[in-house]
Design a protein around this motif. Structure first.
Motif, PDB file in Angstrom:
ATOM      1  N   ARG A  57     -21.829 -78.521  73.300  1.00  0.00           N
ATOM      2  CA  ARG A  57     -21.249 -77.814  74.446  1.00  0.00           C
ATOM      3  C   ARG A  57     -19.756 -77.555  74.246  1.00  0.00           C
ATOM      4  O   ARG A  57     -19.062 -78.296  73.541  1.00  0.00           O
ATOM      5  N   ARG A  58     -19.314 -76.501  74.893  1.00  0.00           N
ATOM      6  CA  ARG A  58     -17.883 -76.219  74.906  1.00  0.00           C
ATOM      7  C   ARG A  58     -17.168 -77.227  75.805  1.00  0.00           C
ATOM      8  O   ARG A  58     -17.806 -78.018  76.508  1.00  0.00           O
ATOM      9  N   ALA A  59     -15.868 -77.120  75.823  1.00  0.00           N
ATOM     10  CA  ALA A  59     -15.074 -78.010  76.668  1.00  0.00           C
ATOM     11  C   ALA A  59     -15.404 -77.805  78.145  1.00  0.00           C
ATOM     12  O   ALA A  59     -15.313 -78.733  78.957  1.00  0.00           O
ATOM     13  N   ASN A  60     -15.807 -76.581  78.501  1.00  0.00           N
ATOM     14  CA  ASN A  60     -16.137 -76.302  79.893  1.00  0.00           C
ATOM     15  C   ASN A  60     -17.569 -76.702  80.252  1.00  0.00           C
ATOM     16  O   ASN A  60     -18.023 -76.471  81.373  1.00  0.00           O
ATOM     17  N   GLY A  61     -18.313 -77.288  79.298  1.00  0.00           N
ATOM     18  CA  GLY A  61     -19.662 -77.771  79.576  1.00  0.00           C
ATOM     19  C   GLY A  61     -20.774 -76.802  79.238  1.00  0.00           C
ATOM     20  O   GLY A  61     -21.950 -77.171  79.283  1.00  0.00           O
ATOM     21  N   TYR A  62     -20.440 -75.580  78.892  1.00  0.00           N
ATOM     22  CA  TYR A  62     -21.467 -74.591  78.572  1.00  0.00           C
ATOM     23  C   TYR A  62     -21.994 -74.801  77.148  1.00  0.00           C
ATOM     24  O   TYR A  62     -21.240 -75.173  76.242  1.00  0.00           O
TER      25      TYR A  62
END
Length: 239
Positions: free
Chosen positions: A33-38
């Motif tokens: 996941r990316r830092a934003n959770g996606y």
């Protein structure tokens, strides 16, 4: 290059719900996941998803894919089993198309069980109904015999039997029964399988007996009983 779940689904020609389902059953690994959770899907995820979709489109259940991937032998067995199922399905559809073609040619066949391939327009409604009932009780051999019998022209006396009123007098019933006996005997001689113990046992099943009682009126039932009696009492050489 990284894609979202929705983008991955669009690239693979499937749906967001399907991708999530493959995650749920363990077919498709969860990406990082990316830092934003996606989620961040990459080419390896797309290739994996396309492979899954390829197998599913061929008819392989998603739940069978893990077992297929355990070994080449499992994969071959699963694909051969699928091929056999498809072959049976194609043969069934081909039979259905032949039946439909016959029904388009002879609309009366829609009221008959499979296998009737001639012009049965002169069969009475009662005969068609009986054939339907018989198809649930008789074996394939007996049904084939009945189809062959009904492929021949109907004798005039059969039409008289069809039109027999419920209040027909004694003399008419007896005369009609005597006229039907030689026809019945010839039919039994032409189709010996109709005299088999298995066939007679099937003809005493409740579904057949109820069908006969409900489809024929009292005078017709009486004539049929007289025919059976005469067949039992009259030696073949005297008919």
């Amino acid at each position: 290059m990284a894609w979202s779940t929705r983008e991955l689904a669009e690239l693979a020609g499937t749906t967001l719900k399907t991708v999530r389902y493959y995650h749920q059953i363990g077919l498709l690994d969860e990406p990082e996941r990316r830092a934003n959770g996606y989620k961040r899907y990459r080419v390896k995820h797309l290739i994996r998803l396309l492979r899954i979709r390829r197998l599913v489109d061929l008819g392989v259940p998603a739940s069978d894919i893990p077992a297929m991937e355990e070994s080449d032998e499992n994969a071959e067995q699963a694909l051969r089993a699928l091929d056999a199922e498809l072959k049976a399905s194609i043969e069934r559809q081909q039979r259905m198309r032949k039946e439909l073609a016959l029904i388009l040619q002879h609309r009366s066949h829609v009221d008959l069980p499979p296998g009737f391939d001639g012009n049965t327009a002169d069969m009475s409604d009662v005969e068609r109904s009986l054939m339907m009932v018989f198809s649930r009780a008789l074996d394939a051999t007996a049904m084939t015999a009945l189809r062959e019998l009904h492929s021949a022209p109907r004798p005039p006396v059969q039409a008289e039997f069809d039109a027999l009123p419920a209040d027909a007098d004694e003399a008419r019933r007896q005369r009609l029964a005597e006229d039907l006996v030689p026809i019945a005997r010839r039919q039994f001689e032409a189709q010996p399988s109709l005299k088999d113990a298995t066939t007679w046992e099937a003809l005493t099943k409740p579904v057949v007996l109820h069908g006969v009682v409900e489809l024929f009126n009292p005078a017709q039932l009486d004539v049929l009983q007289r025919v059976n009696t005469l067949l039992e009492l009259t030696p073949p050489e005297e008919v």
